[in-house]
Design a protein around this motif. Structure first.
Motif, short mmCIF file in Angstrom:
data_model
loop_
_atom_site.label_atom_id
_atom_site.label_comp_id
_atom_site.label_asym_id
_atom_site.label_seq_id
_atom_site.Cartn_x
_atom_site.Cartn_y
_atom_site.Cartn_z
N ALA A 5 0.75 -1.02 -0.17
CA ALA A 5 0.12 0.07 0.13
C ALA A 5 0.89 1.16 -0.08
CB ALA A 5 -0.96 -0.06 1.21
N ALA A 6 0.44 1.96 -0.64
CA ALA A 6 1.24 3.60 -0.94
C ALA A 6 1.06 4.40 0.45
CB ALA A 6 0.60 4.18 -2.20
N VAL A 7 2.15 5.41 0.14
CA VAL A 7 2.24 6.32 1.20
C VAL A 7 1.88 7.62 0.46
CG1 VAL A 7 3.65 7.85 2.80
CG2 VAL A 7 3.89 5.40 2.64
N VAL A 8 0.73 8.38 0.97
CA VAL A 8 0.28 9.60 0.52
C VAL A 8 1.07 10.75 1.11
CG1 VAL A 8 -1.49 11.10 0.20
CG2 VAL A 8 -2.02 8.48 0.32
N VAL A 9 1.74 11.37 0.29
CA VAL A 9 2.21 12.70 0.60
C VAL A 9 1.46 13.85 0.25
CG1 VAL A 9 4.63 14.10 0.38
CG2 VAL A 9 4.49 11.66 0.16
N TYR A 10 0.94 14.58 1.25
CA TYR A 10 -0.01 15.83 1.06
C TYR A 10 0.83 16.75 1.14
CZ TYR A 10 -3.90 18.88 1.19
OH TYR A 10 -4.81 19.78 0.79
N GLY A 11 0.85 17.71 0.21
CA GLY A 11 1.70 19.13 -0.01
C GLY A 11 3.11 18.49 -0.68
N ALA A 12 2.71 17.47 -1.69
CA ALA A 12 3.97 16.90 -2.40
C ALA A 12 4.66 17.83 -3.18
CB ALA A 12 3.41 15.64 -3.23
N THR A 13 4.18 18.91 -3.63
CA THR A 13 4.87 19.78 -4.54
C THR A 13 5.70 20.93 -3.85
OG1 THR A 13 2.97 21.40 -4.59
CG2 THR A 13 2.80 19.50 -6.12
N GLY A 14 5.52 20.95 -2.56
CA GLY A 14 6.39 22.05 -1.57
C GLY A 14 7.80 21.57 -1.43
N HIS A 15 8.59 22.40 -0.80
CA HIS A 15 10.29 22.18 -0.84
C HIS A 15 10.20 20.94 0.15
CE1 HIS A 15 14.11 23.49 -0.18
NE2 HIS A 15 14.07 22.94 1.34
N THR A 16 9.64 20.70 1.25
CA THR A 16 9.76 19.42 1.94
C THR A 16 9.20 18.37 1.29
OG1 THR A 16 10.11 20.89 3.97
CG2 THR A 16 9.62 18.59 4.16
N GLY A 17 7.85 18.48 0.94
CA GLY A 17 7.16 17.41 0.19
C GLY A 17 8.17 16.80 -0.99
N ARG A 18 8.64 17.49 -1.71
CA ARG A 18 9.48 17.01 -2.93
C ARG A 18 10.82 16.18 -2.42
NH1 ARG A 18 8.76 19.38 -8.27
NH2 ARG A 18 11.14 18.70 -8.50
N PHE A 19 11.32 16.57 -1.26
CA PHE A 19 12.41 15.59 -0.76
C PHE A 19 11.80 14.41 -0.12
CE2 PHE A 19 14.52 19.74 0.22
CZ PHE A 19 16.02 19.51 -0.59
N ILE A 20 10.48 14.44 0.46
CA ILE A 20 10.05 13.35 0.86
C ILE A 20 9.54 12.31 -0.02
CG2 ILE A 20 7.99 12.36 2.39
CD1 ILE A 20 8.44 14.78 4.28
N VAL A 21 8.93 12.61 -1.08
CA VAL A 21 8.70 11.90 -2.27
C VAL A 21 9.79 11.52 -3.02
CG1 VAL A 21 7.60 12.12 -4.49
CG2 VAL A 21 6.60 13.16 -2.76
N ALA A 22 10.79 12.15 -3.17
CA ALA A 22 12.28 11.59 -3.75
C ALA A 22 12.70 10.37 -2.56
CB ALA A 22 13.18 12.58 -3.81
N GLU A 23 12.67 10.52 -1.60
CA GLU A 23 13.33 9.49 -0.67
C GLU A 23 12.38 8.31 -0.86
OE1 GLU A 23 15.85 7.30 2.05
OE2 GLU A 23 15.97 9.32 0.82
N LEU A 24 11.08 8.49 -0.77
CA LEU A 24 10.26 7.23 -0.86
C LEU A 24 10.39 6.64 -1.97
CD1 LEU A 24 6.68 8.90 0.43
CD2 LEU A 24 8.16 7.13 1.68
N ARG A 25 10.31 7.15 -3.20
CA ARG A 25 10.81 6.66 -4.40
C ARG A 25 12.05 6.03 -4.28
NH1 ARG A 25 11.73 9.84 -8.41
NH2 ARG A 25 11.09 8.40 -10.15
N ARG A 26 13.07 6.53 -3.65
CA ARG A 26 14.60 5.90 -3.71
C ARG A 26 14.45 4.38 -2.94
NH1 ARG A 26 18.78 5.21 -0.55
NH2 ARG A 26 17.87 5.99 1.35
N ARG A 27 13.60 4.42 -2.00
CA ARG A 27 13.30 3.34 -1.19
C ARG A 27 12.19 2.18 -1.91
NH1 ARG A 27 13.86 4.32 5.09
NH2 ARG A 27 15.53 6.18 5.21
N GLY A 28 11.94 2.63 -3.13
CA GLY A 28 10.95 1.69 -3.43
C GLY A 28 9.62 1.59 -3.05
#
Length: 211
Positions: A5-28
């Motif tokens: 099941a996926a993790v939802v990042v709310y506010g994904a387009t913001g400064h911190t949100g982009r970092f979190i999305v990148a890290e989630l994707r890096r971890r698969g």
């Protein structure tokens, strides 16, 4: 990409949100990007083609429910958290999933702890530089200790360049503090102000002015 099941990042387009999305994707980890601006979400999805886009606004509970449907957890990166925290955490509880945010707004965090101390699912605000990091440092310093009478955590910054979102969140937090707190629900803390801060000189001028 993970099939869990996926993790939802709310506010994904913001400064911190982009970092979190990148890290989630890096971890698969499968990732759903959500937030208020559908056009910016679409632009981000064009860059990261393996994410799922689910726009949602905090004043539309049904859109939040759709964004969190089937998810494993939600990470709220969209400030001001005095405005977004209540609606997003309530959607998380309706979905039966954990809620995490990166708030540094004292009033919003205090209200979140007060309102959701007995929640059926984990509700974890302030898991960022101001909050979560300090908690981890104290845990490491205590070692085998099971309790402490008092802990002081100090942050020393050589410079600071807050984003526009951080400055907006700070203005909301200050207006809430002047009004005497958030009340019983973080969702009610929605008053903003354009007044500059002046009480602590350069520190607050830098926050308000973005220098």
């Amino acid at each position: 990409m993970s099939t869990t099941a996926a993790v939802v990042v709310y506010g994904a387009t913001g400064h911190t949100g982009r970092f979190i999305v990148a890290e989630l994707r890096r971890r698969g980890i499968a990732t759903v990007i959500s937030g208020r601006d559908a056009a910016r979400l679409a632009a981000l999805a064009a860059e990261w083609t393996d994410v799922v886009v689910r726009p949602a606004t905090v004043d539309d509970a049904s859109s939040l429910d759709r964004a969190l449907a089937g998810a494993a957890a939600v990470i709220n990166c969209a400030g001001p958290f005095a405005v977004t925290g209540g609606p997003v955490v309530e959607a998380a509880l309706r979905a039966g999933i954990p809620y995490v945010d990166v708030a540094a707004e004292i009033e919003a965090n205090a209200a979140m702890f007060a309102d959701h101390a007995a929640a059926a699912r984990p509700v974890v605000p302030a898991m960022a530089f101001y909050g979560g990091l300090g908690d981890l440092l104290v845990t490491a310093a205590m070692g085998e200790w099971t309790a402490a009478d008092e802990v002081h955590v100090a942050y020393g910054l050589s410079s600071w360049h807050p984003t526009a979102g951080t400055r907006a969140a700070g203005q909301v937090s200050m207006s809430v503090a002047r009004a005497g707190g958030c009340g019983s629900r973080t969702a009610r803390c929605s008053t903003t102000t354009t007044r500059r801060w002046s009480r602590i000189g350069s520190f607050q001028s830098r926050w308000a002015g973005g220098r």
